[in-house]
Write an enzyme that holds these catalytic residues in place. Structure first.
Site, short mmCIF file in Angstrom:
data_model
loop_
_atom_site.label_atom_id
_atom_site.label_comp_id
_atom_site.label_asym_id
_atom_site.label_seq_id
_atom_site.Cartn_x
_atom_site.Cartn_y
_atom_site.Cartn_z
N THR A 16 -27.61 -24.21 34.24
CA THR A 16 -28.53 -23.58 33.28
C THR A 16 -29.61 -24.53 32.78
O THR A 16 -30.42 -24.15 31.93
CB THR A 16 -27.74 -23.08 32.05
OG1 THR A 16 -27.05 -24.21 31.50
CG2 THR A 16 -26.76 -22.00 32.39
N GLY A 37 -32.87 -26.13 32.13
CA GLY A 37 -34.27 -25.75 32.35
C GLY A 37 -34.56 -24.28 32.10
O GLY A 37 -35.68 -23.82 32.33
N THR A 38 -33.56 -23.53 31.60
CA THR A 38 -33.81 -22.09 31.39
C THR A 38 -34.92 -21.86 30.35
O THR A 38 -35.71 -20.94 30.50
CB THR A 38 -32.53 -21.35 30.94
OG1 THR A 38 -31.90 -22.13 29.94
CG2 THR A 38 -31.59 -21.11 32.08
N GLY A 39 -34.97 -22.70 29.32
CA GLY A 39 -35.99 -22.52 28.27
C GLY A 39 -37.39 -22.71 28.81
O GLY A 39 -38.29 -21.89 28.58
N CYS A 40 -37.59 -23.81 29.54
CA CYS A 40 -38.92 -24.08 30.11
C CYS A 40 -39.31 -22.96 31.07
O CYS A 40 -40.46 -22.50 31.10
CB CYS A 40 -38.91 -25.38 30.93
SG CYS A 40 -38.22 -26.78 30.07
N LYS A 49 -34.28 -17.02 21.34
CA LYS A 49 -33.38 -16.85 22.49
C LYS A 49 -31.95 -17.13 22.07
O LYS A 49 -31.63 -18.20 21.56
CB LYS A 49 -33.79 -17.81 23.61
CG LYS A 49 -35.20 -17.51 24.15
CD LYS A 49 -35.68 -18.59 25.09
CE LYS A 49 -35.86 -19.90 24.38
NZ LYS A 49 -36.45 -20.97 25.19
#
Ligand SMILES: Cc1ncc(COP(=O)(O)OP(=O)(O)O)c(N)n1
Ligand SMILES: Cc1nc(C(=O)O)sc1CCOP(=O)(O)O
Ligand SMILES: [Mg+2]
Length: 580
Positions: A287, A289-292, A254
């Site tokens: 932003t 928590g976008t990965g989880c 990402k």
């Protein structure tokens, strides 16, 4: 958002795998530098053994059908409830971790169970404390869920000790699942290290080879690759290939933090092809928590039966749309706020009870007294025929009717609609709607104001309002409407002097709207596909008058339009698509 398919194909990797790995291990050994902070006191012991996995050693994961279409909208294709188990840390601020996973799965209509590995104290400022749960507790949680509740997909986030990776391995060996999604959480978005250095080797050796997909951000990919500099899209491709060499079936690197790109670019690599997934970068502090969220959305879509590539594309759109919707959220005083996973609920005015189902707008039949007269058709026959053909909501738009006649017709039509569980709305005439207890009304910009209609009809009736601009759309939501009718999309003879806003105007209204939208104006069998193909967020269906009622056979015309819309929507895919 564009998905650019690159034809670049990597060479077959299988027989190079071990060689590549040992080279990489040397690089890791010399280059790995990670900022220890108090969180690095996480337990790292693996009780003496290092476990190796299949393809390097014994774990069976059920294969995913590679290009299975995303046809399931509610639960998995075999009528079981689609179920994701998330094994991750708790985030007290609820933007990331277990809390993000629960909200994402809920938003995507998938059941989510939880195995908590650690409890973090964190907020918008950063991580203040981490308590790692005892390994026996983690093992017990996994066993409790996997042994009893059918799990489709496991998604991992924060795994703070090597022992937990082994527990995961052993649990999945005993209770195989369809897929494992690994978000290799090592550094929080605020820069805190969430997994100590000794776990890194376990991630490389043991966790990644188990994964159907691994989803590192740039920092994580760099750490996994021994501190490799990742500054360009070309670097990301190389990283995806090197990570793939470690064993996961698919890799998503990402690039949200890529300094050299004005877009948010992610690289997906399936061992054969590279896909460059681009979307515009959304300027927001929210932003966290976008990965989880990305990983749990991928898991949710896989659980519903999606192919890996479709799941990844959809997850990217979901995160992008949620970020866009959450720009105005103001929670906490720190630099990074959470975003709203359940953004669709914003369509609803939370202050009142909502009974309206936006999917009712799919095929909206609007009657016309002149057309019924022309074809010698009683209004009740017209309504019956539209319902038989598949109309999902009906509006009586009887501009020339006398009040008494209109009321009698409305009562008769209401009986028909109630028998078929189809909502019946009245155009313009609040008095008629109240007198017959219709399900709601549709009003225009120069009709009775929505606030007044709401006050008259109460919280449970459906109110639709015509909107030609984004400003109209925002006001409609603020005033308490349930849906928006937006048009004229095309020129029409049914409504005199109607301004045409075109597909662009419709799209602008949909994107600005917090309410579901139905398109209206000149829509017929030859152009309905172009409307639904916009695939824009909030667009739920089309409203039509002449294409159904200025025709010889209303049933046949409605059926044809219904089939065309159904086909188009199936091709466009998810109803939450945001067309950037
Ligand atoms: C679903 C739907 N959308 C728009 C309209 C138009 O309403 P309005 O602007 O009030 O115009 P009239 O229908 O009253 O001529 C509608 N009726 N239905
Ligand atoms: C009633 C109405 N409202 C419109 C708007 O633009 O708000 S266009 C319209 C007429 C729709 O009829 P037909 O499907 O025959 O074009
Ligand atoms: Mg009107």
């Amino acid at each position: 958002m564009d998905f650019l398919l690159s034809n670049t194909t990597s060479a077959s990797i299988s027989h190079h795998k071990l060689l590549t790995r040992s080279k990489l291990q040397n690089i890791f050994f010399f280059n790995f530098v990670i900022d220890y902070c108090q969180i690095c006191t996480l337990s790292d012991s693996i009780q003496g053994t290092r476990h190796r996995f299949d393809q390097f050693g014994g774990l069976t994961l059920k294969a995913m059908p590679e290009e299975k279409a995303l046809t399931v909208t509610n639960g998995s294709s075999n009528n079981k409830t689609a179920h994701v188990l998330t094994m991750a840390g708790s985030d007290s601020g609820a933007g990331a971790g277990i809390q993000a996973d629960l909200k994402t799965c809920a938003a995507r209509g998938v059941y989510c169970s939880t195995v908590i590995t650690a409890v973090t104290a964190q907020n918008t400022i950063g991580v203040q404390d981490v308590s790692v749960l005892p390994e026996e507790s983690v093992a017990a949680q996994l066993k409790a869920v996997l042994s009893d509740m059918h799990v489709d997909v496991v998604k991992t986030g924060m795994l703070p000790s090597t022992a937990m990776v082994k527990i995961l391995h052993d649990s999945l060996k005993q209770f195989p699942v369809q897929a494992l999604v690994v978000d290799p959480v090592m550094v929080s978005t605020s820069g805190h290290v969430l997994a100590g250095s000794s776990i890194l080797e376990t991630f490389r050796q043991d966790l990644l080879p188990m994964a159907d997909i691994v989803t590192p951000n740039l920092k994580e990919a760099s750490v996994l690759l021994g501190g490799l500099q990742l500054e360009t899209v070309t670097d990301m491709r190389l990283a995806a290939k090197s990570l793939h060499d470690m064993g996961p079936r698919n890799v998503l690197v990402k690039g949200g933090d890529l300094p050299s790109s004005s877009d948010a670019v992610d690289i997906f690599f399936n061992g054969k092809d590279f896909y460059e997934l681009r979307s515009s970068r959304i300027q927001t502090r929210n932003t966290h928590g976008t990965g989880c969220t990305m990983a749990s959305c991928i898991a949710a879509e896989l659980a519903k039966g999606s192919s890996m590539l479709s799941a990844v594309k959809l997850a990217k759109r979901y995160v992008e749309t949620a970020l866009e919707y959450s720009k105005s959220i103001n929670i906490g005083n720190g630099p990074q706020g959470p975003f709203d996973h359940i953004f669709k609920l914003k369509r609803r005015n939370p202050s009142r009870l909502q009974l309206f189902d936006p999917s009712d707008l799919f095929l909206y039949a609007v009657t016309d007294s002149g057309m019924n007269k022309k074809w010698g058709r009683p209004i009740t026959d017209a309504v019956k025929a539209a319902i038989e053909g598949g109309a999902t909501i009906v509006q009586l738009r009887e501009k020339d009717a006398e009040t008494g006649d209109f009321l009698e017709a409305a009562k008769a039509c209401l009986e028909i609609c109630r028998a078929h569980n189809i909502p019946l709305l009245i155009n313009d005439r609040i008095d008629i709607a109240m007198a017959c207890d219709a399900d709601g009304v549709h009003v225009g910009q120069s009709d009775m104001p929505v606030k007044t209609v709401r006050a008259l009809l109460g919280p449970e009736k459906i109110i639709g309002v015509s909107c030609k601009t984004p400003e109209h759309a925002l006001k409609a939501w603020a005033d308490g409407a349930d849906y928006i009718g937006s048009g004229g999309v095309f020129p029409t003879n049914t409504k005199a002097n109607n301004r045409t806003i075109g597909l662009d105007g419709l799209e602008a209204v949909c994107l600005a709207s917090k309410l579901p939208v139905v398109a209206i104006g000149g829509i017929n069998l030859s152009n309905a596909r172009s409307v639904m193909e916009l695939g824009v967020v909030n667009l739920e269906g089309v409203a039509v008058v002449s294409a159904l009622f200025d025709r010889d056979c209303v049933v046949a015309e409605t059926k044809k339009l219904n089939a065309l819309l159904t086909d188009t929507v199936a091709k466009v895919g998810s109803e939450m698509v945001c067309n950037k």
